[in-house]
Write a protein that holds these residues in place. Structure first.
Motif, short mmCIF file in Angstrom:
data_model
loop_
_atom_site.label_atom_id
_atom_site.label_comp_id
_atom_site.label_asym_id
_atom_site.label_seq_id
_atom_site.Cartn_x
_atom_site.Cartn_y
_atom_site.Cartn_z
N GLY A 31 0.83 -1.20 0.00
CA GLY A 31 0.00 0.00 0.00
C GLY A 31 0.85 1.24 0.00
O GLY A 31 1.60 1.49 -0.95
N GLU A 32 0.80 2.01 1.08
CA GLU A 32 1.55 3.26 1.18
C GLU A 32 2.84 3.09 1.99
O GLU A 32 3.40 4.06 2.46
N ARG A 33 3.26 1.84 2.17
CA ARG A 33 4.47 1.57 2.95
C ARG A 33 5.38 0.62 2.18
O ARG A 33 4.92 -0.23 1.44
N ILE A 34 6.68 0.78 2.41
CA ILE A 34 7.67 -0.14 1.87
C ILE A 34 8.04 -1.09 3.00
O ILE A 34 8.47 -0.65 4.08
N LYS A 35 7.87 -2.38 2.77
CA LYS A 35 8.24 -3.38 3.75
C LYS A 35 9.69 -3.76 3.49
O LYS A 35 10.05 -4.10 2.37
N LEU A 36 10.53 -3.69 4.52
CA LEU A 36 11.94 -4.05 4.40
C LEU A 36 12.14 -5.49 4.87
O LEU A 36 11.40 -5.98 5.72
#
Length: 85
Positions: A31-36
């Motif tokens: 969505g509006e986040r980058i998962k690391l």
């Protein structure tokens, strides 16, 4: 602020701060986040407590080749990490 095409952000891209310091590696965009990835988690250094962290996509300044460059320095980006539940 320019709107970026987040579809350009792909798995395994390096994420670096505005200061050129490595922040993490993209697991995926959620969505509006980058998962690391967990392997870049600050808790992973001792092998314990590794978690996925998220960064807001609003921090992305540019996507250059296989690198995601942030508008924040690495230290500031780490302060903005959201931990996965």
């Amino acid at each position: 602020m320019a709107e970026h095409d987040h579809s350009a952000i792909k798995e395994h891209m390096a994420v670096i701060g505005a200061d050129g310091v490595h922040v993490g590696t993209v697991d995926h965009v959620d969505g509006e986040r980058i998962k690391l990835t967990k392997t870049d988690s600050p808790q992973a250094e001792d092998g314990e407590g590794a978690r996925h962290h998220y960064l807001p996509v609003g921090l992305v300044a540019a996507v250059e080749g296989d690198t995601v460059r942030l508008s924040a320095t690495a230290a500031n980006a780490v302060d903005l990490f959201e931990e996965a539940d």
